[in-house]
Design a protein around this motif. Structure first.
Motif, PDB file in Angstrom:
ATOM      1  N   ASN A  27       0.786  -1.241   0.000  1.00 13.09           N
ATOM      2  CA  ASN A  27       0.000   0.000   0.000  1.00 13.09           C
ATOM      3  C   ASN A  27       0.812   1.283   0.000  1.00 13.09           C
ATOM      4  O   ASN A  27       0.296   2.341  -0.331  1.00 13.09           O
ATOM      5  N   ARG A  28       2.058   1.205   0.424  1.00 15.02           N
ATOM      6  CA  ARG A  28       2.851   2.432   0.516  1.00 15.02           C
ATOM      7  C   ARG A  28       4.195   2.234  -0.170  1.00 15.02           C
ATOM      8  O   ARG A  28       4.772   1.158  -0.119  1.00 15.02           O
ATOM      9  N   GLY A  29       4.690   3.333  -0.744  1.00 11.96           N
ATOM     10  CA  GLY A  29       5.971   3.272  -1.446  1.00 11.96           C
ATOM     11  C   GLY A  29       7.149   3.489  -0.504  1.00 11.96           C
ATOM     12  O   GLY A  29       6.994   3.915   0.639  1.00 11.96           O
ATOM     13  N   LEU A  64       7.610   5.415   3.247  1.00 12.13           N
ATOM     14  CA  LEU A  64       8.058   4.654   4.417  1.00 12.13           C
ATOM     15  C   LEU A  64       9.329   5.251   5.014  1.00 12.13           C
ATOM     16  O   LEU A  64       9.492   5.332   6.226  1.00 12.13           O
ATOM     17  N   TRP A  65      10.193   5.680   4.136  1.00  9.75           N
ATOM     18  CA  TRP A  65      11.441   6.319   4.559  1.00  9.75           C
ATOM     19  C   TRP A  65      11.130   7.555   5.410  1.00  9.75           C
ATOM     20  O   TRP A  65      11.691   7.766   6.482  1.00  9.75           O
ATOM     21  N   PRO A 110       7.236  10.859  11.864  1.00 10.16           N
ATOM     22  CA  PRO A 110       5.917  10.230  11.912  1.00 10.16           C
ATOM     23  C   PRO A 110       4.751  11.230  11.846  1.00 10.16           C
ATOM     24  O   PRO A 110       3.775  10.985  11.147  1.00 10.16           O
ATOM     25  N   SER A 111       4.862  12.360  12.542  1.00 12.16           N
ATOM     26  CA  SER A 111       3.712  13.269  12.588  1.00 12.16           C
ATOM     27  C   SER A 111       3.422  13.912  11.241  1.00 12.16           C
ATOM     28  O   SER A 111       2.271  14.110  10.874  1.00 12.16           O
ATOM     29  N   ALA A 112       4.478  14.220  10.498  1.00 12.94           N
ATOM     30  CA  ALA A 112       4.294  14.898   9.215  1.00 12.94           C
ATOM     31  C   ALA A 112       3.707  13.964   8.155  1.00 12.94           C
ATOM     32  O   ALA A 112       3.266  14.423   7.106  1.00 12.94           O
ATOM     33  N   THR A 113       3.713  12.666   8.430  1.00 13.43           N
ATOM     34  CA  THR A 113       3.294  11.726   7.396  1.00 13.43           C
ATOM     35  C   THR A 113       2.070  10.908   7.802  1.00 13.43           C
ATOM     36  O   THR A 113       1.807   9.866   7.231  1.00 13.43           O
ATOM     37  N   MET A 114       1.326  11.400   8.787  1.00 11.79           N
ATOM     38  CA  MET A 114       0.147  10.641   9.212  1.00 11.79           C
ATOM     39  C   MET A 114      -0.969  10.730   8.193  1.00 11.79           C
ATOM     40  O   MET A 114      -1.354  11.829   7.796  1.00 11.79           O
ATOM     41  N   ILE A 115      -1.502   9.593   7.787  1.00 18.22           N
ATOM     42  CA  ILE A 115      -2.672   9.664   6.921  1.00 18.22           C
ATOM     43  C   ILE A 115      -3.888   9.881   7.841  1.00 18.22           C
ATOM     44  O   ILE A 115      -3.905   9.423   8.984  1.00 18.22           O
ATOM     45  N   PRO A 116      -4.912  10.636   7.349  1.00 21.12           N
ATOM     46  CA  PRO A 116      -6.021  11.065   8.201  1.00 21.12           C
ATOM     47  C   PRO A 116      -6.646   9.922   9.020  1.00 21.12           C
ATOM     48  O   PRO A 116      -6.888  10.059  10.211  1.00 21.12           O
ATOM     49  N   VAL A 156       8.993  -2.654   2.707  1.00 18.12           N
ATOM     50  CA  VAL A 156       8.589  -2.755   1.306  1.00 18.12           C
ATOM     51  C   VAL A 156       8.280  -4.206   0.930  1.00 18.12           C
ATOM     52  O   VAL A 156       7.451  -4.487   0.077  1.00 18.12           O
ATOM     53  N   SER A 157       8.948  -5.148   1.620  1.00 19.66           N
ATOM     54  CA  SER A 157       8.750  -6.567   1.285  1.00 19.66           C
ATOM     55  C   SER A 157       7.443  -7.131   1.866  1.00 19.66           C
ATOM     56  O   SER A 157       7.060  -8.251   1.556  1.00 19.66           O
ATOM     57  N   LEU A 158       6.762  -6.368   2.724  1.00 22.11           N
ATOM     58  CA  LEU A 158       5.538  -6.876   3.366  1.00 22.11           C
ATOM     59  C   LEU A 158       4.333  -6.672   2.448  1.00 22.11           C
ATOM     60  O   LEU A 158       3.824  -5.572   2.326  1.00 22.11           O
TER      61      LEU A 158
END
Ligand code: HEC
Ligand code: HEC
Length: 259
Positions: free
Chosen positions: A159-161, A165-166, A172-178, A253-255
């Motif tokens: 689901n994520r590139g 993920l990097w 973490p806070s800047a990349t939280m999906i709603p 990425v492998s998951l």
């Protein structure tokens, strides 16, 4: 992993060898694979926060093209990286000559790789970090082991590139999906609940609190409801080294779901 890449890479070069001579000046064949790998790590640690893992997040600058208006030759490029670009947000970076050469090698060949993190990472080591030093399983779950406090990551790689993920691990806070934003609820009874929403309908909200308890509350019982902007997940920017971050991203990425 890097070794396998090197083999693939060399095989590829051997296959296209005769053709590549025409472009010898700017072709990746000029750069030793080890320099490219080191450059990828340096890039992840020093440049990706502005330019993105894919090299395309600064408007007007597409690093993957491998050609730069201000730096036609490799020497110009190495100089540009150490001095920065005065009067712009591009900072000077302290680099040894070897490091500058590695970065140049990576920038000139970047278009050949999907992501430096995946290229340079080792997912077996990444799994070890996920379960060990990274303490990820104290909150997350992968294929039925770990905690329920944070989202299940069993298929996060589907689901994520790598770029996302990097950044996630470092900020973490800047990349939280709603959907994943933590909620703080105060009931009319005075009871406060902090947790993560699993489901919500017109009348009720289901969430999982920080002690892994599944809770359902009626909206009519709620006095205060707020969605927080700060992630409970700590940043691992200073807790893990560049190589460790790359290994972790490789593992994530492998998951691709239960197998
Ligand atoms: C703080 C953010 C920031 C960091 C960190 C950063 N850059 Fe930049 N970089 C920029 C910006 C902004 C520009 C565009 C400057 C302009 O033209 O206005 C730029 C421009 C460039 C250019 C010039 C592109 C061209 O066509 O002339 C290159 C190459 C480059 N960066 C590579 C790197 C590398 C490699 C690193 C890591 C060693 C790095 N940058 C670190 C913000 C950053
Ligand atoms: C203290 C608990 C905690 C720890 C430790 C933790 N996380 Fe998280 N993580 C969360 C929470 C809560 C969220 C959901 C909110 C958010 O997106 O920030 C999250 C979100 C994520 C996401 C985004 C999932 C998505 O679907 O977008 C990824 C990826 C992730 N974490 C990876 C990791 C990795 C890798 C580690 C270990 C290096 C780690 N986390 C350690 C609590 C934690």
């Amino acid at each position: 992993m890097p070794r396998l890449h090197r083999i693939l890479f060399l095989t590829l070069l051997a296959a296209i060898g005769p053709v590549s001579h025409a472009h010898a000046q700017d072709h990746s064949g000029n750069y030793p694979p080890i320099a490219i790998e080191n450059g990828a790590l340096l890039y992840g640690a020093n440049c990706a926060q502005c330019h993105g893992i894919g090299g395309d997040t600064v408007p007007g600058v597409a690093l993957k093209t491998g050609t730069f208006k201000r730096a036609p030759t490799d020497q110009d490029l190495a100089r540009l990286l150490t001095t920065g670009i005065p009067g712009t947000a591009m900072p000077a970076t302290r680099l040894s000559p070897g490091e500058a050469d590695s970065l140049v090698a990576y920038l000139r060949t970047m278009r050949d790789f999907n992501s430096p993190a995946v290229m340079a990472g080792n997912s077996t080591r990444g799994r070890g970090l996920f379960e060990g030093k990274g303490t990820c399983t104290t909150c997350h779950r992968v294929n039925a082991s770990g905690s329920h406090v944070a989202p299940d990551l069993s298929d996060v790689g589907a689901n994520r590139g790598a770029d996302f993920l990097w950044r996630k691990i470092q900020d973490p806070s800047a990349t939280m999906i709603p959907l994943n934003r933590p909620v703080h609820i105060v009931l009319k009874s005075g009871r406060a609940i902090d947790g993560r929403r699993l489901n919500e309908d017109t009348y009720s909200i289901q969430l999982i609190d920080n002690q892994e308890r599944l809770i359902s509350v009626m909206k009519s019982d709620v006095k205060e409801f707020s969605i927080l902007k700060t992630s409970p997940m700590p940043s691992f920017k200073d807790r893990l080294a560049g190589q460790e971050l790359a290994d972790l991203v490789s593992f994530l990425v492998s998951l691709k779901g239960e197998n």
